[in-house]
Write an enzyme that holds these catalytic residues in place. Structure first.
Site, PDB file in Angstrom:
ATOM      1  CG  ASP A   1      39.263  55.051  72.724  1.00 52.37           C
ATOM      2  OD1 ASP A   1      39.993  54.326  73.414  1.00 52.37           O
ATOM      3  OD2 ASP A   1      38.147  55.473  73.100  1.00 52.37           O
TER       4      ASP A   1
ATOM      5  CD  GLU B   1      40.776  50.420  73.243  1.00 57.98           C
ATOM      6  OE1 GLU B   1      40.806  50.162  74.456  1.00 57.98           O
ATOM      7  OE2 GLU B   1      39.791  50.957  72.706  1.00 57.98           O
TER       8      GLU B   1
END
Length: 675
Positions: free
Chosen positions: A333, A387
């Site tokens: 993330d 991401e």
């Protein structure tokens, strides 16, 4: 003298990177040098990243040993149920010789029991405080006091994995993104066991071969969606025990489903007692000093990737989840935030110079490169996904080519494009050429994960694709037989958008839990503003199961689409060949291997005998968004076999005309019949 040193692969494949070769080679060498420094040249990164076997609480032949890294501490005691939460001499920790900053205490077997709660009492110059150990593998919250504590987790009969060897299927990778707590229909926090029993069978039936689980690492605030982590080695206890998580993963593997987790190494929660914010009186023990310590947009703290002890902590964290729980990989993330000193905030990233202008955190780039190398040393078939929104070149390229080693990067442009199109353009202005370019716009040397919409769009304040298309009419006209124009339009476009996105992948496809059947509610976690309600922090599976409602049309289509894409081995590696587009007609056609995909986005015009030049042969319809079983009008006879029509002009090309009836706002997939 001419430089004969071979160019790195990413420069060879993209000459536009040539002006930045020094920076690319410098980053690559930085990672190689750091690896040598960490391992001493005597082992692998996998050998190095074993901190979870040394730090924290462990059973020994003689009893127990507990270790912690706390260089700023003056005194440390273990306190807990076992000593009435008082400082006791037997539980006092001492510095380990020749190990700077490391503290240790050895205890008899009877000194600690499975299930005991405990913390550290730390004194430092000018202060003291209670802390949860940084390497704790089990953290629980008291229901009454809401206080978090570490918990001894050494069950007499630990879970034994039944599936001894598992290799993820990635040809193609079809990911079902999910959240354990909100996966249940009931207004409560769901559990690992409930997910294993109720949701995994749904995922398997839908055809997905991988689940990506959010919010695994322990986080104090449930409503953070798991992105403000406090205990990096502890699976969230609000969902159940570590053994129950292991059983979930084991069961998924036995069903042929890979399991990856959303890992958060981009930042950490500010909390001091529960987290690492001021662990031993040093606010910078784990985090950057000065202005770089706090993330300006996330109200969190930024790891110091230049500190070897922090790199050891994070690399060990990667290996721990794979070693202890058998996760098949990670979706990292917030990678953009890690890559840039600015965290990517306010940056346009218009040209290659924006990736090599001194705004990049080489320490973070080095860490991500080492993390990918480590993960694939532990499991050569592991899956890593970045991401990342800036488009940093080389992110998903092999390390030996000068890349950072991710297997995939998220194609974050695609959901942004769909939402922008739905919000800003009338149906007549949807241009197939623009759509096709957007879903196929990617670097040739990097694989991506395509997705039509993100979990962020389901949160309060935003809207999913189905809500953008239908809005309040979902509440009043989703009963079969009561659909209005808005509902029919929304159902049709929802299917077409997903088919165009999923069928053009060059790596994998991702869907967020419930979006496949057009879940009608936004996600709103329990908070003071909603009376701590779980009403919107769940998934209403009953809507999909109710055959009197239209939701199952979308879910059934999604399953048929996923199964079709998976039926073509390695479809993600086959070229997407455009056959035709006409922006005036709003028609698009392309082929992959033996499949032909045809879309008519025109909202009002249907076309009879619309022709395309395709390889000679016969074609059967294998999927049609307009089929009545998927909530369509059923205007075409899908049982008819379509034969190509000879044209002497194209005899040399071995192509003939395939003529089809294309109803307005529909898409069809045809498969070439084997001769």
């Amino acid at each position: 003298m001419e430089n004969t040193t071979p160019k790195l692969g990413i420069i060879e494949s993209d000459p536009w990177l040539e002006p930045y070769s020094a920076a690319i080679e410098g980053r690559h060498q930085h990672a190689l040098d750091k690896e040598l420094e960490l391992t001493g040249g005597k082992g692998t990164l996998s050998d190095f990243a074993t901190g979870y076997l040394y730090f924290g609480l462990h059973r020994t032949r003689r009893g127990w040993v507990f270790r912690e890294w706390a260089p700023n501490a003056k005194e440390i005691y273990l306190i807990g149920d076992f000593n009435d939460w008082k400082e006791h001499g037997d539980y006092r920790m001492y510095r380990v010789k020749n190990s700077p900053g490391v503290w240790e205490v050895e205890l008899q077997s009877s000194a600690i029991r499975h299930g005991d709660l405990y913390k550290l009492k730390i004194r430092w110059k000018g202060g003291e405080g209670e802390r949860i150990p940084a390497w704790a593998n089990r953290v629980v919250q008291d229901e009454q006091t809401k206080i978090f504590s570490a918990q001894v987790w050494e069950p007499e009969h630990p879970y034994q994995f039944r599936k001894k060897v598992f290799r993820a299927k990635t040809d193609p990778l079809m990911i079902y993104e999910c959240h354990i707590g909100m996966a249940q229909e009931e207004e409560k926090v769901g559990t690992y066991n409930e997910f294993r029993e109720k949701i995994l069978p749904r995922v398997a039936e839908a055809g997905y071969n991988c689940i990506q689980i959010m919010a695994i690492q322990e986080h104090p605030y449930y409503g953070s969606f798991g992105y403000h982590v406090s205990s990096f080695f502890a699976p969230s206890s609000r969902f159940g025990t570590p053994d129950e998580l292991k059983e979930l993963i084991d069961t998924a593997h036995r069903m042929g489903i890979a399991v990856i987790m959303d890992i958060v190494h981009s930042h950490a929660v500010k909390n001091e007692v529960e987290g690492l914010g001021n662990f031993a009186g040093d606010p910078n023990q784990y985090f950057y000093p000065g202005s770089r310590r706090e993330h300006p947009a996330w109200d969190s703290l930024c790891f110091d990737y230049g500190k070897n002890e922090v790199v050891h902590f994070l690399l060990s964290n990667c290996k721990y989840w794979m070693d202890e729980f058998r996760f098949d990989g990670f979706r990292f993330d917030g990678v953009t935030s890690m890559l840039y000193y600015s965290h990517g905030l306010g940056e346009a990233f218009c040209n290659y110079g924006d990736y090599f202008n001194g705004n990049q955190d080489d320490n973070a780039i080095c860490y991500l490169t080492l993390a990918n190398k480590l993960i694939h040393q532990v499991n050569s078939k592991a899956i890593t996904i970045a991401e990342e929104v800036s488009g940093m070149p080389g992110l998903a390229a092999p390390i030996q080519d000068g890349g950072y080693g991710f297997d995939y990067r998220m194609a974050m442009n695609i959901p942004d494009y769909w939402i922008k199109t739905i919000k800003e353009k009338i149906d007549e202005d949807w241009k197939p050429s623009s759509m096709f370019w957007e879903v196929t716009n990617r670097r040739k040397d990097e694989k991506t994960i395509s997705y039509a919409e993100s979990h962020d769009q389901a949160l309060v304040g935003d809207k999913t694709i189905i809500f953008r298309l239908i809005d309040a009419d979902m509440y009043w006209h989703f009963q079969k037989g009561d659909e209005n124009y808005t509902v029919h339009r929304g159902i049709a476009l929802h299917k077409m958008i997903r088919l165009l996105t999923a069928s053009t992948i060059n790596g994998g496809y991702l869907n967020f839990m419930g979006n496949e059947f057009g879940h009608p509610e936004w996600i709103d976690f329990p908070r003071e503003g909603n009376g701590w309600s779980h009403k919107y922090a769940r998934r209403q599976w009953g809507l999909f199961d109710n055959k009197n409602l239209c939701y199952h049309y979308l879910g059934d289509f999604d399953s048929a689409m996923v199964h079709l894409i998976e039926s073509v081995k390695n479809i993600q590696d086959t070229p997407v060949i455009e056959v035709w587009h006409n922006d005036g007609d709003q028609v698009l056609a392309y082929r992959r291997k033996n499949l032909i995909f045809v879309f008519n986005f025109n909202p009002t015009k249907s076309f009879t005998d619309y022709g395309f030049l395709v390889p000679v042969g016969a074609y059967d319809v294998v999927l049609n968004t307009d089929a009545t079983v998927f909530g369509g009008n059923g205007l075409a006879d899908d049982s008819v076999r379509h034969f190509t029509n000879f044209d002497p002009l194209y005899k040399r090309d071995k192509k003939e005309w395939l003529k089809l009836y294309l109803p307005a706002r529909s898409a069809v997939v045809l498969k070439k019949v084997k001769e």
